[in-house]
Design an enzyme around this catalytic site. Structure first.
Site, mmCIF file in Angstrom:
data_model
loop_
_atom_site.group_PDB
_atom_site.id
_atom_site.type_symbol
_atom_site.label_atom_id
_atom_site.label_comp_id
_atom_site.label_asym_id
_atom_site.label_seq_id
_atom_site.Cartn_x
_atom_site.Cartn_y
_atom_site.Cartn_z
ATOM 1 N N GLU A 253 6.867 -26.937 -10.502
ATOM 2 C CA GLU A 253 8.148 -27.320 -9.885
ATOM 3 C C GLU A 253 8.870 -28.192 -10.884
ATOM 4 O O GLU A 253 8.360 -29.230 -11.298
ATOM 5 C CB GLU A 253 7.908 -28.043 -8.563
ATOM 6 N N CYS A 287 14.667 -34.669 -9.378
ATOM 7 C CA CYS A 287 14.840 -33.261 -9.741
ATOM 8 C C CYS A 287 15.911 -32.604 -8.881
ATOM 9 O O CYS A 287 16.474 -31.578 -9.270
ATOM 10 C CB CYS A 287 13.522 -32.512 -9.629
#
Length: 510
Positions: A253, A287
């Site tokens: 991820e 993120c």
């Protein structure tokens, strides 16, 4: 480990023992002050080798326990996380610079994940699948993959490790973990919790250190799955290497160049609030932080004025103070990276609306001159597909305003025109626009009339395109750390096959 600064050098946790490792050390630094918090041993290939050997040796005995017996170890950690909420939240804020409510939320998210993973041990597992043949029972069963290598980032130094490890452990795997080198103190505390919980020797192992230690973990043939959360550059390297090794998996991820679409039907109170939260929480170092605000021409001027007004006044300060909205950047190198992205926007023709990159001396808290301080940088720019400033992730409080004309299809086309695909939001009172964005935006995490941040552990968390190939949360993480077996059992006295396949044995005498 005490919150007080300490002269002790902290080592690794391998095979149920605290080890000193090599003589090379590194320091945890408070990004708000520049002061040293603690000193740690830097892991080597030999340390990683010892950790992997311990994990491999412990696997068979650990997998032989029931789900529920394995989960029982985690309940102690769940309670400790809750009991130490205030203390650990402050440590998170001290070590990674997040303002205090975010530091505490990091710990809350960790115990939510432990609660989910441990509670799931008592839930149904697998499926009963109907067979074509009445005399057969068919099932789907899961079994642990083996040794799981976990590499986690500094910006969620307590939550994300438990996203990875709680599920991996309950599912019967053993773990070798490298925390981020910027947040080893949080890693130390998690290892102490595992030790206190009495998890059997070798089931959990931690090696402190830098990228070379992480590479030694991910590249080793004894590692069956790599769970990685971090930069796209590193994640793609890991995925590329692991993808060439038969039977080995990588769930990565990574980051994003996330956008918020503000349509002509938006409630501008919600739009501005959501954009400020998405752009500046964690100093833009999430993120899922939004670096692109895609705003319809009918509301652009009002949105811009209101967003700029707040960005000029966002409270940057000591992350331990309740009235701080933005803390420091994580380290000096990252300040330089943010500066380069700001310069790139200027070079590509941006009109700068807010430039607080270099804060006024009066804005820096007393006693914090050694911190890594940056403020919001906001600009507007005409949309062009090949602009690097609209395609490359900054990972800081660096925000582009892009005006668009036309309908929702045009907005989503701009939104999708980036190599990333992690998170995005739409602000609109028109449900048709919301549903179009939901179905057409190239992202794994979508929000409507909300900030482009936030993760609840029971939901998938991950993206598409350059943002990754894994969803390290809840049931989706189970996919990465287990193997599925289709199990079929014949209950009849004769063998009957599906699809009309003959089960008759014919010989030459027939």
């Amino acid at each position: 480990m005490s919150q007080q600064l300490t002269e002790q050098v902290h080592g690794h946790y391998i095979g149920g023992e605290w080890t000193e490792g090599d003589e090379d050390t590194f320091e945890s630094e408070n990004p708000a002050t520049g002061e040293t918090l603690a000193t740690f041993q830097r892991g080597t290939e030999a340390d990683v080798d010892a950790a992997l050997e311990a994990a491999e040796d412990a696997f068979e005995e650990w997998r032989s326990l029931s789900y529920i017996d394995r989960a029982e170890y985690l309940w102690d950690i769940y309670h400790e996380l809750r009991e130490r909420h205030e203390e650990l939240g402050e440590i998170v804020s001290k070590e990674c610079g997040k303002e205090i409510s975010e530091g505490k939320a990091d710990v809350t998210e960790a115990w939510h994940m432990v609660e989910w993973a441990a509670g799931n041990a008592r839930h149904p597992h697998g499926d009963v699948v109907p067979s074509e043949v009445a005399g057969k029972d068919s099932f789907m069963r899961r079994k642990p993959r083996g040794v799981i290598g976990c590499i986690t980032p500094w910006n969620f130094p307590v939550a994300i490790p438990f996203w990875h490890m709680a599920i991996a452990l309950v599912e019967g795997n053993t773990v070798v973990w490298k925390p981020a080198e910027q947040t080893p103190w949080c890693g130390q505390i998690i290892a102490e919790m595992m030790d206190d919980a009495g998890i059997p020797d070798g089931v959990f192992n931690m090696v402190q250190g830098f990228g070379d230690a992480g590479a030694a973990i991910t590249d080793d043939e004894r590692v069956d799955t790599v769970l990685f959360t971090g930069s796209a550059e590193v994640g793609h390297e890991i995925a590329g290497k692991v993808g060439g090794e038969p039977g080995k998996l990588a769930a990565c991820e990574m980051g994003g160049k996330n956008g918020i679409v503000v349509t002509e039907e938006a409630d501008l109170d919600i739009a501005v609030h959501s954009a400020v939260m998405s752009s500046f929480k964690t100093t833009g170092q999430r993120c899922v932080s939004s670096e692109r605000l895609i705003v319809h021409e009918d509301v652009y001027d009002e949105f811009k004025a209101r967003f700029v007004d707040i960005a000029e006044d966002i409270a940057v300060g000591d992350p331990l103070e309740a009235d701080t909205f933005m803390g420091p950047a994580i380290e000096a190198d990252h300040v330089e990276k943010i500066s380069r992205h700001n310069d790139l926007a200027r070079e590509e023709g941006a009109t700068v609306l807010v430039d607080r990159f270099e804060l006024e001396e009066s804005e820096i808290p007393d006693g914090h001159d050694g911190g890594h301080w940056v403020g919001p940088f906001v600009y507007e720019i005409d949309y062009e597909s090949d602009l690097r400033c609209l395609n490359e992730e900054c990972f800081g409080p660096h925000v582009a305003l892009i005006e668009y004309a036309g309908d929702i299809e045009d907005a989503v086309e701009i939104h999708n025109d980036t190599p990333y695909g992690l998170a995005g939001a739409i602000i609109s009172e028109d449900y048709r626009q919301i549903n179009y964005f939901r179905d057409r935006a190239d992202i794994g995490l979508a929000y409507a009339n909300l900030p482009c941040i936030g993760a609840e552990v029971q939901l998938p968390f991950g993206g598409v395109k350059k943002s990754g190939n894994g969803y390290p949360s809840a049931r989706e993480a189970i996919e990465a750390v287990t193997e599925r077996t289709a199990w079929t059992m014949n209950n009849a006295e004769d063998i009957e096959m599906a699809q009309g396949l003959s089960a008759d044995i014919k010989t030459s005498e027939d």
